[in-house]
Design a protein around this motif. Structure first.
Motif, short mmCIF file in Angstrom:
data_model
loop_
_atom_site.label_atom_id
_atom_site.label_comp_id
_atom_site.label_asym_id
_atom_site.label_seq_id
_atom_site.Cartn_x
_atom_site.Cartn_y
_atom_site.Cartn_z
N ASN A 100 6.79 4.37 -26.48
CA ASN A 100 6.97 3.10 -25.80
C ASN A 100 6.41 3.10 -24.39
N ALA A 101 6.26 4.30 -23.81
CA ALA A 101 5.75 4.41 -22.44
C ALA A 101 4.22 4.41 -22.39
N ILE A 102 3.56 4.67 -23.49
CA ILE A 102 2.09 4.71 -23.50
C ILE A 102 1.48 3.37 -23.12
N PRO A 103 1.92 2.24 -23.72
CA PRO A 103 1.36 0.95 -23.30
C PRO A 103 1.62 0.63 -21.83
N ALA A 104 2.78 1.03 -21.32
CA ALA A 104 3.08 0.77 -19.90
C ALA A 104 2.10 1.51 -19.01
N GLY A 105 1.83 2.79 -19.32
CA GLY A 105 0.86 3.54 -18.53
C GLY A 105 -0.52 2.93 -18.61
N PHE A 106 -0.88 2.45 -19.80
CA PHE A 106 -2.18 1.82 -20.01
C PHE A 106 -2.30 0.54 -19.20
N LEU A 165 1.64 9.00 -18.53
CA LEU A 165 0.46 9.82 -18.25
C LEU A 165 -0.57 9.72 -19.36
N LEU A 166 -0.10 9.75 -20.59
CA LEU A 166 -1.04 9.65 -21.72
C LEU A 166 -1.72 8.30 -21.73
N GLY A 167 -0.96 7.24 -21.52
CA GLY A 167 -1.54 5.89 -21.54
C GLY A 167 -2.45 5.62 -20.37
N GLY A 168 -2.08 6.11 -19.18
CA GLY A 168 -2.87 5.83 -17.98
C GLY A 168 -3.93 6.87 -17.72
N ALA A 169 -3.52 8.12 -17.53
CA ALA A 169 -4.46 9.18 -17.19
C ALA A 169 -5.25 9.63 -18.40
N GLY A 170 -4.70 9.42 -19.61
CA GLY A 170 -5.40 9.85 -20.81
C GLY A 170 -6.29 8.77 -21.38
N LEU A 171 -5.68 7.80 -22.05
CA LEU A 171 -6.44 6.79 -22.78
C LEU A 171 -7.29 5.93 -21.86
N PHE A 172 -6.67 5.34 -20.83
CA PHE A 172 -7.44 4.41 -20.00
C PHE A 172 -8.47 5.13 -19.14
N ALA A 173 -8.12 6.31 -18.65
CA ALA A 173 -9.08 7.05 -17.81
C ALA A 173 -10.34 7.37 -18.59
N LEU A 174 -10.20 7.73 -19.86
CA LEU A 174 -11.38 8.02 -20.68
C LEU A 174 -12.22 6.76 -20.89
N LEU A 175 -11.57 5.63 -21.12
CA LEU A 175 -12.31 4.38 -21.29
C LEU A 175 -13.00 3.98 -19.99
N ALA A 176 -12.28 4.11 -18.86
CA ALA A 176 -12.87 3.75 -17.58
C ALA A 176 -14.02 4.68 -17.23
N ARG A 229 0.82 -1.22 0.00
CA ARG A 229 0.00 0.00 0.00
C ARG A 229 0.85 1.27 0.00
N MET A 230 1.92 1.21 -0.78
CA MET A 230 2.75 2.40 -0.98
C MET A 230 2.24 3.16 -2.20
N GLN A 231 2.81 4.32 -2.45
CA GLN A 231 2.35 5.17 -3.53
C GLN A 231 3.28 5.06 -4.73
N LEU A 232 2.72 4.64 -5.86
CA LEU A 232 3.45 4.56 -7.13
C LEU A 232 2.81 5.53 -8.11
N PHE A 233 3.63 6.33 -8.78
CA PHE A 233 3.10 7.38 -9.65
C PHE A 233 2.15 6.83 -10.70
N THR A 234 2.57 5.80 -11.43
CA THR A 234 1.73 5.30 -12.52
C THR A 234 0.45 4.65 -12.01
N GLU A 235 0.49 4.09 -10.81
CA GLU A 235 -0.72 3.48 -10.25
C GLU A 235 -1.73 4.53 -9.85
#
Length: 211
Positions: free
Chosen positions: A111-117, A186-197, A30-36
């Motif tokens: 290359n970082a977009i899929p990782a964020g996603f 950020l684009l993969g996680g906060a952008g693409l996936f956040a919109l889908l979620a 339960r630590m804080q990870l930026f991408t999570e």
């Protein structure tokens, strides 16, 4: 694992089994990870956009990312100085880290977009994982590892290490390795996936507001 295995085509698949360990420690601890934190912080913002929500989201990202980068810098510095592990481990870590210099800044960003996603998928899936959290974390992060996708925090350890041992300069480390990975995540996680979620839960959120 990299130091202990022979240089064969399958070594990467075995070495990548070590990649999920850090994520298991961070997430189950339960630590804080930026991408999570990208997906959980973005959903309230996209549900009810406001300056207040934007400021709090940016504050959260700044604090978590800053602490993550500080922690990775300290760990990489101790490894570079020979204070952690053996000389064989240090050499192996430098060899593994050197792979991130093979990509340009633009390629690192893409290359970082899929990782964020993928990490956003992980954060989204965990509440439903229940007793299978270990397997879910290990499986998704292993895919990130064998895919060779750029993760901002994991990559930060590698980038700092290369900087501290003189393999890269400050400009390349910050502008060519770290920043593109952060923006891509950020684009993969906060952008693409956040919109889908958000599209999945928008109807439920609206229904609660009406009630």
């Amino acid at each position: 694992m990299h130091a202990a295995l022979p240089d064969t085509p399958w070594r990467t698949l075995i070495v990548s089994l070590g990649y999920p360990i850090g994520f298991l420690v961070v997430i189950l601890g339960r630590m804080q990870l930026f991408t999570e934190s990208t997906i959980s912080a973005t959903l309230p913002l996209v549900t009810k956009p406001s300056g207040w929500a934007l400021r709090r989201t940016l504050r959260l990202w700044t604090v978590v990312l800053g602490a993550n980068l500080l922690g990775t810098a300290l760990a990489a510095g101790m490894i570079a100085a020979g204070l952690l592990g053996s000389s064989e481990l240090r050499t192996a870590m430098i060899e593994v880290s050197s792979a991130i210099t093979e990509l340009s800044a633009g390629a690192t960003f893409v290359n970082a977009i899929p990782a964020g996603f993928m990490i956003a998928i992980l954060a989204w899936s965990l509440p439903n994982a229940r007793g299978q959290a270990f397997q879910v974390i290990a499986a998704i992060t292993y895919v990130v590892a064998i895919g060779g996708f750029s993760h901002s925090v994991v990559g930060a350890v590698e980038a700092w290490l290369l900087l501290f041992v003189g393999e890269t300069g400050v400009v390349q480390t910050l502008g060519g390795l770290m920043l593109p990975a952060i923006l891509g995540n950020l684009l993969g996680g906060a952008g693409l996936f956040a919109l889908l979620a958000h599209a999945q839960v928008r109807g439920e959120m609206n229904g609660r507001d009406e009630n």
